[in-house]
Each structure stands twice: as C-alpha cells, then as structure tokens.
Write an enzyme that holds these catalytic residues in place. Structure first.
Site, short mmCIF file in Angstrom:
data_model
loop_
_atom_site.label_atom_id
_atom_site.label_comp_id
_atom_site.label_asym_id
_atom_site.label_seq_id
_atom_site.Cartn_x
_atom_site.Cartn_y
_atom_site.Cartn_z
N SER A 63 1.03 -1.34 0.04
CA SER A 63 -0.04 0.03 -0.04
C SER A 63 0.77 1.42 -0.17
O SER A 63 1.35 1.67 -0.86
CB SER A 63 -1.14 0.06 1.17
OG SER A 63 -1.92 0.85 0.75
N HIS A 68 3.93 14.25 6.30
CA HIS A 68 3.85 15.65 6.01
C HIS A 68 4.38 16.25 7.24
O HIS A 68 3.98 15.85 8.27
CB HIS A 68 2.53 16.28 5.78
CG HIS A 68 1.90 15.08 4.77
ND1 HIS A 68 1.80 15.63 3.52
CD2 HIS A 68 0.87 14.16 4.88
CE1 HIS A 68 1.34 14.81 2.80
NE2 HIS A 68 0.58 13.81 3.50
N CYS A 83 -1.39 -3.90 3.39
CA CYS A 83 -2.43 -5.01 3.38
C CYS A 83 -1.79 -6.23 3.34
O CYS A 83 -0.40 -6.42 3.26
CB CYS A 83 -2.94 -4.92 1.92
SG CYS A 83 -3.91 -3.35 1.52
#
Length: 124
Positions: A63, A68, A83
């Site tokens: 995934s 940030h 996953c």
C-alpha cells in the site's frame, strides 16, 4: 471480522526541526522504514515546501507510507497502510518516530476493507 489491511494514523510530536525540514533525510527515513519492515518499494515521491516542510510518499506493493512535516512545530503526520499479513505497519511508525527523534507519538489503527467472511484477493 476479516480486514484487507491495517492503516496507522500517527501524530508525531517533539521532533527535531532540522530533520523535519531536510528533504533528503526525510526521504531516506521513509524509504528505510519500508525496507526495515520488509515491504516492497514501488515508487518514491517527495517535495520540499518554501519556506519549510516536506511531504512525501513511498508507494509499496502492500500500500503506502506517507509523511507531512511542520518543522516550525516539531510535528509530523504519518500514515502507514499495509495490506496482508507480511508487513507490520507499527514497525514502520516506530522506526520513523525514532529517526525523527520524537518526544511523543500517538497513533490509531484503522482496519480497512472489513468483511464478515474471509475474502480471497488475487495478487498479480
């Protein structure tokens, strides 16, 4: 209940602001977080903002891992979504927090793709 994946939403505080504002360091930390968990890296994209801050994503077969940063606040928002059962997203979160020299991390795990019965996913 069966989940397709685990998504960790991490709030990381008290980080070293010099690290948070360094594009190369952030990219290296994020790539290494994927490597130490055994994830398979597909793509890497990072951006340095003016006057400060870095955002980026490591796309993994399992995934993604994103960040940030707000260097002026010593804060980073990190998401790790995996996953399958082979990669533990908590390992990546803990590695990132350690490398950012964080004083505190709070995180929530969300199960993604929850089905009442087992499902079979075809891997290509």
């Amino acid at each position: 209940m069966n989940a397709l994946g685990r998504h960790i939403l991490a709030e990381i505080y008290g980080c070293d602001s010099n690290i948070l504002d360094n594009l190369e360091l952030i990219e290296d930390i994020m790539v290494q977080s994927a490597i130490v968990t055994g994830a398979e890296i597909r793509e890497v994209a990072f951006h340095k903002f003016n006057p400060q801050g870095v955002s980026g994503v490591v796309v993994i077969s399992e995934s993604h891992i994103t960040i940030h940063t707000w260097p002026e606040l010593g804060y980073a928002a990190v998401d790790v979504f995996t996953c399958g059962d082979d990669v533990n997203p908590w390992d990546a979160c803990n590695y990132i927090a350690k490398m950012l020299r964080a004083q505190n991390m709070t995180a929530t795990e969300v199960k993604r793709g929850v089905f009442e019965k087992p499902v079979k996913v075809v891997n290509y």
